[in-house]
Design an enzyme around this catalytic site. Structure first.
Site, PDB file in Angstrom:
ATOM      1  N   CYS A 324       0.826  -1.211   0.000  1.00  0.00           N
ATOM      2  CA  CYS A 324       0.000   0.000   0.000  1.00  0.00           C
ATOM      3  C   CYS A 324       0.857   1.257   0.000  1.00  0.00           C
ATOM      4  CB  CYS A 324      -0.945   0.004   1.207  1.00  0.00           C
ATOM      5  SG  CYS A 324      -0.112  -0.050   2.806  1.00  0.00           S
ATOM      6  N   GLU A 358      -1.765   1.170  -4.740  1.00  0.00           N
ATOM      7  CA  GLU A 358      -1.625  -0.197  -4.253  1.00  0.00           C
ATOM      8  C   GLU A 358      -0.951  -0.991  -5.361  1.00  0.00           C
ATOM      9  OE1 GLU A 358      -3.061  -2.879  -0.912  1.00  0.00           O
ATOM     10  OE2 GLU A 358      -3.370  -0.733  -1.232  1.00  0.00           O
TER      11      GLU A 358
END
Length: 368
Positions: A324, A358
């Site tokens: 992330c 992401e």
């Protein structure tokens, strides 16, 4: 950019910019094509949190501009699921003229699923008494017709009152199989259901079917664990959150997956145990020597992998890394670059209209 200024027509250009940025970051280590996974342009978030603003007789939701801290009224929430938007209106309209439920209410959180289940959490700056519980029971009854299953939670300092349930069951279709996961109030879940489905599908294709075992660190509620278990002999998965481990174990039973063991430990603790530095009580029923780990899956927090965990994962043939934070991902890839090549890479747009990226990469050990 704030949610108030979303222009869905701008999404393709914004997504293209993210793809260029990730490709540039990966360029020293990966020359192939990125697998690109776009988000739906609206109603993609399955959970959301709103502050509640009281203004004389009026009551409405707000979010804050992260740069200016200006409050932004949110009567509807374009990124939120259709069910979130329905429940936003229903909760506001129900409590606005009921002092017991309205007084000292400062935040409302929504957790929803594609299966039309929801948990609503109401946070208060007051203690919740019997009178509140009775009023909340009536609210739960009034709103239950809007969902397939509804939980209503009241939270105050050192208090948590649950009416109905504090968890929902999500169902994701991957190929010909439908996978159920347990999602719990106040526990981490992937916020974008469509992208989550694409992430799991990509991960399954990236690793293929193997005759060895899978080690997973940061497994959460078993979101990746259970589908991937069909492609490995055995899986050992670790997670520090007690509630997430319980959710993962329940989901394993629901999906009839019997080749996975879950351990409640942090990645650092487990790494120490693997190195033989310490004995861990939570591993007393698990014989680590019986596993033939060839692939390790990591989905760490924004800080990335610590040095000890990096050292541990470097012992395996393949590392499937879900990230992330592309900056810490690149730092970790650099640390592993002497031994590993990046052979696959993907961009998953979990958070459209923001700068967040992401990513997924597969690292494979270099030939000797």
């Amino acid at each position: 950019m704030t949610y108030k200024t979303i222009d869905t027509a701008e999404y393709p250009a914004q997504f293209a910019d993210k793809a260029k940025r990730l490709a540039a970051l990966l360029s020293p280590y990966y020359k192939g094509e990125l697998d690109l996974h776009e988000s739906p342009r609206s109603h993609y978030r399955m959970r959301a949190e709103f502050r509640v603003w009281h203004e004389q007789d009026d009551l409405y939701y707000i979010m804050f501009n992260p740069e200016t801290r200006e409050k932004i009224r949110m009567d509807q929430f374009v990124p939120g699921s259709e069910l979130i938007n329905t429940l936003m209106t229903a909760v506001r309209d129900y409590v606005i003229d009921k002092p017991i439920l309205r007084n000292k209410l400062f935040q409302v959180d929504f957790l929803t699923t594609t299966t039309n289940e929801a948990v609503i959490s109401c946070l208060y700056h007051k203690q919740l008494d019997k009178e509140w519980e009775e009023a909340a029971e009536q609210m739960h009854k009034a709103l239950s017709s809007l969902t397939a299953k509804l939980g209503l939670i009241g939270r105050a300092r050192k208090q948590k009152h649950v009416i109905g349930t504090d968890e929902v069951i999500e169902s994701l279709t991957l190929g010909q199989h439908s996978w159920k996961t347990v999602q719990t109030e106040n526990a981490f879940t992937q916020p974008n259901a469509a992208i989550n489905q694409q992430m799991i599908t990509w991960a399954m294709h990236a690793v293929g079917t193997s005759s060895h075992d899978l080690l997973e660190l940061y497994c959460g509620n078993g979101n990746f664990t259970l589908p991937l278990a069909t492609q490995f002999e055995h899986v050992l998965a670790t997670e520090i959150s007690k509630r997430s481990v319980a959710s993962a174990q329940t989901a394993a039973q629901m999906n009839k997956v019997d080749n996975v063991a879950f351990v409640r430990m942090s990645s650092e603790e487990f790494s120490e145990a693997l190195k033989g530095d310490v004995e861990k009580r939570r591993l007393q029923d698990i014989d680590l020597t019986s596993y033939d780990f060839g692939t390790v899956l990591v989905d760490p927090p924004r800080a990335g992998l610590d040095d000890l965990t990096l050292n541990v994962v470097s012992e395996y043939q393949r590392i499937l890394y879900i990230s992330c934070n592309p900056e810490t991902l690149i730092q970790n890839i650099e640390a592993l670059s002497d031994k590993f090549d990046v052979t696959k890479a993907a961009l998953f747009d979990q958070f459209p209209y923001t700068h967040h990226i992401e990513a997924g990469v597969l690292l494979e050990r270099k030939a000797d």
